[in-house]
Design a protein around this motif. Structure first.
Motif, PDB file in Angstrom:
ATOM      1  N   TRP A  90       0.792  -1.217   0.000  1.00  0.00           N
ATOM      2  CA  TRP A  90       0.000   0.000   0.000  1.00  0.00           C
ATOM      3  C   TRP A  90       0.829   1.273   0.000  1.00  0.00           C
ATOM      4  O   TRP A  90       0.381   2.298  -0.470  1.00  0.00           O
ATOM      5  CB  TRP A  90      -0.987  -0.001   1.149  1.00  0.00           C
ATOM      6  N   MET A  91       2.055   1.232   0.503  1.00  0.00           N
ATOM      7  CA  MET A  91       2.895   2.440   0.510  1.00  0.00           C
ATOM      8  C   MET A  91       3.216   2.869  -0.920  1.00  0.00           C
ATOM      9  O   MET A  91       3.142   4.049  -1.257  1.00  0.00           O
ATOM     10  CB  MET A  91       4.182   2.202   1.292  1.00  0.00           C
ATOM     11  N   ASP A  92       3.564   1.920  -1.778  1.00  0.00           N
ATOM     12  CA  ASP A  92       3.842   2.240  -3.184  1.00  0.00           C
ATOM     13  C   ASP A  92       2.575   2.722  -3.885  1.00  0.00           C
ATOM     14  O   ASP A  92       2.615   3.644  -4.702  1.00  0.00           O
ATOM     15  CB  ASP A  92       4.416   1.025  -3.921  1.00  0.00           C
ATOM     16  N   ASP A  93       1.439   2.105  -3.565  1.00  0.00           N
ATOM     17  CA  ASP A  93       0.165   2.520  -4.152  1.00  0.00           C
ATOM     18  C   ASP A  93      -0.191   3.945  -3.761  1.00  0.00           C
ATOM     19  O   ASP A  93      -0.679   4.720  -4.577  1.00  0.00           O
ATOM     20  CB  ASP A  93      -0.970   1.577  -3.727  1.00  0.00           C
ATOM     21  N   LEU A  94       0.081   4.305  -2.517  1.00  0.00           N
ATOM     22  CA  LEU A  94      -0.194   5.659  -2.049  1.00  0.00           C
ATOM     23  C   LEU A  94       0.638   6.670  -2.827  1.00  0.00           C
ATOM     24  O   LEU A  94       0.109   7.651  -3.344  1.00  0.00           O
ATOM     25  CB  LEU A  94       0.104   5.778  -0.553  1.00  0.00           C
ATOM     26  N   ALA A  95       1.913   6.417  -2.942  1.00  0.00           N
ATOM     27  CA  ALA A  95       2.791   7.338  -3.677  1.00  0.00           C
ATOM     28  C   ALA A  95       2.360   7.449  -5.134  1.00  0.00           C
ATOM     29  O   ALA A  95       2.307   8.547  -5.700  1.00  0.00           O
ATOM     30  CB  ALA A  95       4.237   6.854  -3.590  1.00  0.00           C
ATOM     31  N   GLU A  96       2.019   6.328  -5.746  1.00  0.00           N
ATOM     32  CA  GLU A  96       1.591   6.332  -7.150  1.00  0.00           C
ATOM     33  C   GLU A  96       0.303   7.128  -7.332  1.00  0.00           C
ATOM     34  O   GLU A  96       0.183   7.959  -8.232  1.00  0.00           O
ATOM     35  CB  GLU A  96       1.385   4.895  -7.620  1.00  0.00           C
ATOM     36  N   MET A  97      -0.663   6.919  -6.451  1.00  0.00           N
ATOM     37  CA  MET A  97      -1.949   7.596  -6.573  1.00  0.00           C
ATOM     38  C   MET A  97      -1.795   9.107  -6.372  1.00  0.00           C
ATOM     39  O   MET A  97      -2.381   9.901  -7.103  1.00  0.00           O
ATOM     40  CB  MET A  97      -2.952   7.043  -5.565  1.00  0.00           C
ATOM     41  N   LEU A  98      -0.995   9.513  -5.407  1.00  0.00           N
ATOM     42  CA  LEU A  98      -0.792  10.935  -5.152  1.00  0.00           C
ATOM     43  C   LEU A  98      -0.108  11.615  -6.327  1.00  0.00           C
ATOM     44  O   LEU A  98      -0.453  12.718  -6.718  1.00  0.00           O
ATOM     45  CB  LEU A  98       0.029  11.137  -3.884  1.00  0.00           C
ATOM     46  N   ASN A  99       0.868  10.964  -6.900  1.00  0.00           N
ATOM     47  CA  ASN A  99       1.624  11.558  -7.985  1.00  0.00           C
ATOM     48  C   ASN A  99       0.896  11.511  -9.337  1.00  0.00           C
ATOM     49  O   ASN A  99       1.211  12.273 -10.231  1.00  0.00           O
ATOM     50  CB  ASN A  99       3.008  10.925  -8.087  1.00  0.00           C
ATOM     51  N   GLU A 100      -0.098  10.638  -9.496  1.00  0.00           N
ATOM     52  CA  GLU A 100      -0.864  10.576 -10.738  1.00  0.00           C
ATOM     53  C   GLU A 100      -1.557  11.905 -11.014  1.00  0.00           C
ATOM     54  O   GLU A 100      -1.629  12.363 -12.130  1.00  0.00           O
ATOM     55  CB  GLU A 100      -1.916   9.459 -10.674  1.00  0.00           C
ATOM     56  N   GLU A 101      -2.101  12.537  -9.988  1.00  0.00           N
ATOM     57  CA  GLU A 101      -2.847  13.782 -10.152  1.00  0.00           C
ATOM     58  C   GLU A 101      -1.938  14.915 -10.617  1.00  0.00           C
ATOM     59  O   GLU A 101      -2.356  15.781 -11.368  1.00  0.00           O
ATOM     60  CB  GLU A 101      -3.506  14.177  -8.845  1.00  0.00           C
ATOM     61  N   VAL A 102      -0.711  14.924 -10.176  1.00  0.00           N
ATOM     62  CA  VAL A 102       0.215  15.989 -10.547  1.00  0.00           C
ATOM     63  C   VAL A 102       0.564  15.898 -12.027  1.00  0.00           C
ATOM     64  O   VAL A 102       0.707  16.908 -12.714  1.00  0.00           O
ATOM     65  CB  VAL A 102       1.502  15.909  -9.692  1.00  0.00           C
ATOM     66  N   LYS A 103       0.659  14.695 -12.561  1.00  0.00           N
ATOM     67  CA  LYS A 103       1.026  14.483 -13.961  1.00  0.00           C
ATOM     68  C   LYS A 103      -0.082  14.910 -14.920  1.00  0.00           C
ATOM     69  O   LYS A 103       0.164  15.197 -16.066  1.00  0.00           O
ATOM     70  CB  LYS A 103       1.385  13.023 -14.206  1.00  0.00           C
ATOM     71  N   ARG A 104      -1.321  14.915 -14.446  1.00  0.00           N
ATOM     72  CA  ARG A 104      -2.456  15.231 -15.321  1.00  0.00           C
ATOM     73  C   ARG A 104      -2.467  16.658 -15.748  1.00  0.00           C
ATOM     74  O   ARG A 104      -2.078  17.586 -15.307  1.00  0.00           O
ATOM     75  CB  ARG A 104      -3.768  14.924 -14.617  1.00  0.00           C
TER      76      ARG A 104
END
Length: 104
Positions: A90-104
């Motif tokens: 879940w730690m990797d999933d959290l980082a991935e989900m948070l950073n997805e929004e910035v890339k958009r």
């Protein structure tokens, strides 16, 4: 490298810090030298920008590159549940989900 004062939150760059010499009452040349904030003389830490608000924060208070306020805005109860139930990592999933929004 950028730094932030732990006391007054002054932001400054490498080379701007002030050097302080303390003799601790000795006159035989023994002295302690250390670097402090150029404004208030306090301790300082390395600073990083938050991925969300782009403000400077002490690196130690950021979580996956996000400050507390931005993390609170993005980590809704639904998202937290999704992250915790999606996989064991879940730690990797959290980082991935948070950073997805910035890339958009």
């Amino acid at each position: 490298m950028t730094y932030i004062c732990d006391n007054c939150s002054h932001i400054f760059e490498e080379g701007e810090q002030r050097t302080v010499t303390e003799t601790h009452g000795f006159s035989d040349g023994l002295a302690e030298r250390f670097e402090v904030c150029p404004v208030c003389g306090g301790t300082y830490s390395e600073a990083k920008r938050c991925n969300g608000c782009n403000e400077w924060h002490s690196e130690g208070v950021l979580c996956f590159g996000w400050c507390t306020d931005c993390l609170k805005d993005r980590l809704t109860p639904d998202r937290a549940l999704t992250i915790l139930t999606r996989s064991d990592d879940w730690m990797d999933d959290l980082a991935e989900m948070l950073n997805e929004e910035v890339k958009r």
